[in-house]
Enzyme design. Structure first.
Site, PDB file in Angstrom:
ATOM      1  N   GLU A 287      -6.449  -8.829 -39.733  1.00 53.04           N
ATOM      2  CA  GLU A 287      -6.614  -8.871 -41.189  1.00 53.04           C
ATOM      3  C   GLU A 287      -7.980  -9.463 -41.553  1.00 53.04           C
ATOM      4  O   GLU A 287      -8.685  -8.949 -42.419  1.00 53.04           O
ATOM      5  CB  GLU A 287      -5.517  -9.734 -41.841  1.00 53.04           C
ATOM      6  CG  GLU A 287      -4.096  -9.231 -41.650  1.00 53.04           C
ATOM      7  CD  GLU A 287      -3.427  -9.806 -40.409  1.00 53.04           C
ATOM      8  OE1 GLU A 287      -4.118  -9.945 -39.374  1.00 53.04           O
ATOM      9  OE2 GLU A 287      -2.229 -10.106 -40.461  1.00 53.04           O
TER      10      GLU A 287
ATOM     11  N   CYS B  63      -3.067 -15.729 -42.201  1.00 56.02           N
ATOM     12  CA  CYS B  63      -3.672 -14.466 -42.630  1.00 56.02           C
ATOM     13  C   CYS B  63      -3.271 -14.149 -44.061  1.00 56.02           C
ATOM     14  O   CYS B  63      -3.987 -13.461 -44.773  1.00 56.02           O
ATOM     15  CB  CYS B  63      -3.252 -13.334 -41.708  1.00 56.02           C
ATOM     16  SG  CYS B  63      -4.089 -13.450 -40.126  1.00 56.02           S
TER      17      CYS B  63
ATOM     18  N   ALA C  39       9.875   5.971  -7.892  1.00 56.71           N
ATOM     19  CA  ALA C  39       9.519   7.364  -7.612  1.00 56.71           C
ATOM     20  C   ALA C  39      10.544   7.924  -6.647  1.00 56.71           C
ATOM     21  O   ALA C  39      10.889   7.261  -5.662  1.00 56.71           O
ATOM     22  CB  ALA C  39       8.132   7.414  -6.975  1.00 56.71           C
TER      23      ALA C  39
ATOM     24  N   SER D 282       7.880   5.753   2.928  1.00 57.78           N
ATOM     25  CA  SER D 282       7.986   6.006   1.483  1.00 57.78           C
ATOM     26  C   SER D 282       6.639   6.318   0.850  1.00 57.78           C
ATOM     27  O   SER D 282       6.532   6.397  -0.368  1.00 57.78           O
ATOM     28  CB  SER D 282       8.616   4.791   0.794  1.00 57.78           C
ATOM     29  OG  SER D 282       7.737   3.707   0.837  1.00 57.78           O
TER      30      SER D 282
ATOM     31  N   TRP E 113       3.310   8.840   0.604  1.00 57.18           N
ATOM     32  CA  TRP E 113       3.639   8.770  -0.804  1.00 57.18           C
ATOM     33  C   TRP E 113       4.584   9.898  -1.151  1.00 57.18           C
ATOM     34  O   TRP E 113       4.381  11.014  -0.670  1.00 57.18           O
ATOM     35  CB  TRP E 113       2.369   8.916  -1.679  1.00 57.18           C
ATOM     36  CG  TRP E 113       1.347   7.875  -1.382  1.00 57.18           C
ATOM     37  CD1 TRP E 113       0.232   7.985  -0.618  1.00 57.18           C
ATOM     38  CD2 TRP E 113       1.360   6.546  -1.873  1.00 57.18           C
ATOM     39  NE1 TRP E 113      -0.461   6.807  -0.606  1.00 57.18           N
ATOM     40  CE2 TRP E 113       0.212   5.913  -1.374  1.00 57.18           C
ATOM     41  CE3 TRP E 113       2.230   5.812  -2.685  1.00 57.18           C
ATOM     42  CZ2 TRP E 113      -0.091   4.584  -1.663  1.00 57.18           C
ATOM     43  CZ3 TRP E 113       1.920   4.507  -2.964  1.00 57.18           C
ATOM     44  CH2 TRP E 113       0.771   3.909  -2.453  1.00 57.18           C
TER      45      TRP E 113
ATOM     46  N   ASP F 279       6.611  -2.157   2.680  1.00 51.49           N
ATOM     47  CA  ASP F 279       5.414  -1.436   2.198  1.00 51.49           C
ATOM     48  C   ASP F 279       4.140  -2.272   2.238  1.00 51.49           C
ATOM     49  O   ASP F 279       3.052  -1.731   2.069  1.00 51.49           O
ATOM     50  CB  ASP F 279       5.639  -0.969   0.748  1.00 51.49           C
ATOM     51  CG  ASP F 279       6.775   0.020   0.624  1.00 51.49           C
ATOM     52  OD1 ASP F 279       7.270   0.466   1.684  1.00 51.49           O
ATOM     53  OD2 ASP F 279       7.181   0.336  -0.510  1.00 51.49           O
TER      54      ASP F 279
ATOM     55  N   GLU G 251       9.162  -2.737  -9.692  1.00 48.64           N
ATOM     56  CA  GLU G 251       8.793  -1.584  -8.866  1.00 48.64           C
ATOM     57  C   GLU G 251       9.626  -1.482  -7.593  1.00 48.64           C
ATOM     58  O   GLU G 251       9.159  -1.028  -6.560  1.00 48.64           O
ATOM     59  CB  GLU G 251       7.292  -1.636  -8.534  1.00 48.64           C
ATOM     60  CG  GLU G 251       6.414  -1.371  -9.741  1.00 48.64           C
ATOM     61  CD  GLU G 251       5.055  -0.787  -9.391  1.00 48.64           C
ATOM     62  OE1 GLU G 251       4.899  -0.176  -8.321  1.00 48.64           O
ATOM     63  OE2 GLU G 251       4.140  -0.969 -10.206  1.00 48.64           O
TER      64      GLU G 251
ATOM     65  N   GLY H 205      12.764  -2.802  -4.623  1.00 52.07           N
ATOM     66  CA  GLY H 205      13.312  -1.536  -4.156  1.00 52.07           C
ATOM     67  C   GLY H 205      14.695  -1.274  -4.716  1.00 52.07           C
ATOM     68  O   GLY H 205      15.063  -1.758  -5.795  1.00 52.07           O
TER      69      GLY H 205
ATOM     70  N   GLY I  88      19.248  -2.048  -8.294  1.00 49.69           N
ATOM     71  CA  GLY I  88      20.696  -2.047  -8.498  1.00 49.69           C
ATOM     72  C   GLY I  88      21.182  -3.355  -9.104  1.00 49.69           C
ATOM     73  O   GLY I  88      22.001  -3.360 -10.027  1.00 49.69           O
TER      74      GLY I  88
HETATM   75  N1  LIG Z   1       9.792   5.208  -4.002  1.00 49.48           N
HETATM   76  C1  LIG Z   1       9.713   4.085  -4.675  1.00 49.48           C
HETATM   77  O1  LIG Z   1       9.471   4.073  -5.879  1.00 49.48           O
HETATM   78  C2  LIG Z   1       9.907   2.786  -3.959  1.00 49.48           C
HETATM   79  C3  LIG Z   1       9.595   1.597  -4.620  1.00 49.48           C
HETATM   80  C4  LIG Z   1       9.829   0.417  -3.970  1.00 49.48           C
HETATM   81  C5  LIG Z   1      10.391   0.409  -2.721  1.00 49.48           C
HETATM   82  N2  LIG Z   1      10.659   1.565  -2.090  1.00 49.48           N
HETATM   83  C6  LIG Z   1      11.299   1.555  -0.769  1.00 49.48           C
HETATM   84  O2  LIG Z   1      12.505   0.865  -0.899  1.00 49.48           O
HETATM   85  C7  LIG Z   1      12.792   0.229   0.331  1.00 49.48           C
HETATM   86  C8  LIG Z   1      13.104  -1.243   0.069  1.00 49.48           C
HETATM   87  O3  LIG Z   1      14.267  -1.341  -0.702  1.00 49.48           O
HETATM   88  P1  LIG Z   1      15.336  -2.454  -0.364  1.00 49.48           P
HETATM   89  O4  LIG Z   1      16.532  -2.184  -1.197  1.00 49.48           O
HETATM   90  O5  LIG Z   1      15.491  -2.529   1.102  1.00 49.48           O
HETATM   91  O6  LIG Z   1      14.601  -3.784  -0.747  1.00 49.48           O
HETATM   92  P2  LIG Z   1      14.271  -4.551  -2.095  1.00 49.48           P
HETATM   93  O7  LIG Z   1      15.179  -4.164  -3.194  1.00 49.48           O
HETATM   94  O8  LIG Z   1      12.815  -4.483  -2.305  1.00 49.48           O
HETATM   95  O9  LIG Z   1      14.572  -6.022  -1.636  1.00 49.48           O
HETATM   96  C9  LIG Z   1      15.860  -6.391  -1.385  1.00 49.48           C
HETATM   97  C10 LIG Z   1      15.874  -7.800  -0.880  1.00 49.48           C
HETATM   98  O10 LIG Z   1      15.355  -8.661  -1.880  1.00 49.48           O
HETATM   99  C11 LIG Z   1      15.974  -9.918  -1.806  1.00 49.48           C
HETATM  100  N3  LIG Z   1      16.475 -10.334  -3.089  1.00 49.48           N
HETATM  101  C12 LIG Z   1      16.180 -11.482  -3.661  1.00 49.48           C
HETATM  102  N4  LIG Z   1      16.724 -11.575  -4.849  1.00 49.48           N
HETATM  103  C13 LIG Z   1      17.397 -10.480  -5.067  1.00 49.48           C
HETATM  104  C14 LIG Z   1      18.190 -10.018  -6.148  1.00 49.48           C
HETATM  105  N5  LIG Z   1      18.359 -10.708  -7.266  1.00 49.48           N
HETATM  106  N6  LIG Z   1      18.747  -8.828  -6.041  1.00 49.48           N
HETATM  107  C15 LIG Z   1      18.558  -8.105  -4.954  1.00 49.48           C
HETATM  108  N7  LIG Z   1      17.808  -8.476  -3.910  1.00 49.48           N
HETATM  109  C16 LIG Z   1      17.254  -9.674  -3.963  1.00 49.48           C
HETATM  110  C17 LIG Z   1      17.087  -9.767  -0.776  1.00 49.48           C
HETATM  111  O11 LIG Z   1      16.562 -10.329   0.411  1.00 49.48           O
HETATM  112  P3  LIG Z   1      16.867 -11.858   0.739  1.00 49.48           P
HETATM  113  O12 LIG Z   1      18.328 -11.961   0.854  1.00 49.48           O
HETATM  114  O13 LIG Z   1      16.142 -12.054   1.999  1.00 49.48           O
HETATM  115  O14 LIG Z   1      16.302 -12.636  -0.372  1.00 49.48           O
HETATM  116  C18 LIG Z   1      17.250  -8.295  -0.601  1.00 49.48           C
HETATM  117  O15 LIG Z   1      17.641  -7.954   0.683  1.00 49.48           O
HETATM  118  C19 LIG Z   1      11.596   0.418   1.198  1.00 49.48           C
HETATM  119  O16 LIG Z   1      11.841   1.471   2.087  1.00 49.48           O
HETATM  120  C20 LIG Z   1      10.523   0.786   0.239  1.00 49.48           C
HETATM  121  O17 LIG Z   1       9.534   1.585   0.851  1.00 49.48           O
HETATM  122  C21 LIG Z   1      10.428   2.752  -2.685  1.00 49.48           C
END
Ligand SMILES: NC(=O)c1ccc[n+]([C@@H]2O[C@H](COP(=O)([O-])OP(=O)(O)OC[C@H]3O[C@@H](n4cnc5c(N)ncnc54)[C@H](OP(=O)(O)O)[C@@H]3O)[C@@H](O)[C@H]2O)c1
Length: 380
Positions: A47, A79, A149, A163, A165, A195, A288, A290, A295
């Site tokens: 403003e 303002c 993705a 993963s 790309w 990753d 981002e 995993g 979930g």
């Molecule tokens: N295409 C895409 O867009 C994309 C993006 C990202 C990842 N990726 C792929 O996804 C895969 C990884 O996925 P992921 O499911 O194994 O791993 P993630 O979701 O990245 O990590 C899971 C881990 O995070 C920790 N964690 C801490 N706090 C948490 C919470 N509140 N909720 C859930 N987990 C928690 C746990 O480990 P602790 O018990 O040790 O704490 C759990 O085992 C890889 O292959 C990667 O390349 C793909």
């Protein structure tokens, strides 16, 4: 008002935790005599800049402001005082500022001084533009945007964990522009280790504050040799861990400049993580991955916006990772459907964005009501 919103949008990535604001001062017949936008902390408000440009021609003019002008003494004088002093006859603003220090007081101050106030014009667009600000003010936690993705068959990695790309160059470039809009970027320990990502904003656009990189890692598995840890002094890294996390691992990460935050509920308590980030003036978080983290956040209904890039590739395989873990829905009727869906083509990929139905990321009822009452309104 459209021009005021355009000006406000120049503040993307530059003004958080404040809102983006644009202002246009116009005289009868739509002649624009002043324009301004808020670009960074310590810089004049939209403003003030527009009024300075308009000078004496602001007297009797209309000020179109993209958000309710503030009436309190903050880092800058009110303002509303500047608008009244300049002799503006009318102020048009889409919506009230949800900040309790402002909410309705700005409009009241202007009306008391005899300035005509009109609200509701392009309210939906104005709230959408500042969705991160509106959400964080109302919910007292950051706005959470989940992005991932996938292949056509909904996988985020091959059965061997490869993963990179899945999507093409256009989608990846778009991700950097998305990162630019956010205060923090968050991944789980699994993604950090699989990753070894950098998670920086490589959009090339100016940022006001560095992008904070966040890892949910209860057991502090993040390696001091990871790219995140090695770059922690250039761009902040926060690792959320449980109170029982190993002291030696904490010291090793500490020595790299990584901040370890131990929470009573650990990183497994996403609400605790988000409130901690909010207390540190984090307005928005881009998640981002995993699959496990996605979930957990979706099950807890903590996702306000979703963007999925779908690439025309079929990965297949029983053991290839699906995009979202957690409990999920048992009945389709309980599945999280998106509303206000937008679809864009990025090279051969498709980008789909939407807001979970009933979620707090949806544009507020105030905006919907105001829009309805403003059909054929005076948006300039
Ligand atoms: N295409 C895409 O867009 C994309 C993006 C990202 C990842 N990726 C792929 O996804 C895969 C990884 O996925 P992921 O499911 O194994 O791993 P993630 O979701 O990245 O990590 C899971 C881990 O995070 C920790 N964690 C801490 N706090 C948490 C919470 N509140 N909720 C859930 N987990 C928690 C746990 O480990 P602790 O018990 O040790 O704490 C759990 O085992 C890889 O292959 C990667 O390349 C793909």
């Amino acid at each position: 008002m459209r021009r005021a919103l355009e000006l406000a949008a120049l503040g993307v990535g530059r003004v958080s935790p404040s809102p983006m604001v644009g202002c246009v001062v116009a005289r009868g017949g739509g002649e624009i005599v002043g324009e301004g936008c808020y670009l960074a902390e310590g810089v004049k408000h939209a403003e003030t800049l527009a009024l300075e440009q308009a000078g004496a021609r602001a007297r009797g003019a209309t000020a179109y402001v993209s958000l309710e002008p503030h009436a309190h003494h903050g880092r800058t004088p009110p303002c509303t005082d500047a608008l009244i002093k300049a002799g503006v006859a009318r102020v048009v603003a889409p919506v009230e500022d949800p900040n309790p220090l402002v909410a309705g007081r700005g409009f009241a101050h202007l009306r008391e001084a005899g300035v005509e106030v009109k609200t509701g014009v392009l309210a939906r667009e104005a709230e959408r533009l500042n969705e991160k600000y509106f959400h964080s003010q109302r919910a007292r936690r950051p706005f959470v945007h989940l992005k991932f993705a996938t292949s056509l068959d909904g996988r985020i990695a091959t059965r061997a964990g490869d993963s990179r790309w899945i999507t093409g160059a256009e989608s990846r470039e778009r991700v950097h522009r998305l990162r630019h809009e956010y205060d923090a970027i968050l991944v789980g320990a699994g993604t950090a280790s699989a990753d070894d990502p950098l998670l920086t904003d490589r959009s090339g656009l100016t940022r006001h504050r560095p992008l904070v990189r966040v890892v949910l890692d209860d057991e502090l598995k993040l390696s001091p040799a990871s790219r995140l840890a090695r770059t922690a002094r250039e761009s902040p890294v926060i690792v959320f861990a449980s109170e029982r996390a190993d002291a030696a691992r904490t010291s090793a990460l500490d020595a790299c400049g990584v901040e370890v935050v131990r929470l009573a509920g650990g990183a497994r308590d996403p609400r605790g993580v988000l409130s901690h980030l909010y207390e540190r003036a984090t307005q928005s978080v881009l998640v981002e991955g995993g699959a496990t983290v996605a979930g957990a956040l979706l099950d807890a209904r903590l996702v306000d916006k979703v963007t999925v890039f779908v690439a025309p590739v079929l990965i297949g395989g029983r053991d290839a990772r699906a995009a979202v873990g957690g409990e999920g829905a048992a009945r389709l009727a309980d599945a999280l459907r998106l509303r206000d869906v937008e679809i864009a083509r990025r090279g051969d990929d498709v980008e789909i964005t939407g807001y979970p139905r009933g979620g707090s990321g949806s544009v507020g009822a105030t905006a919907r009501r105001a829009d309805a009452g403003d059909a054929g309104g005076e948006a300039a």
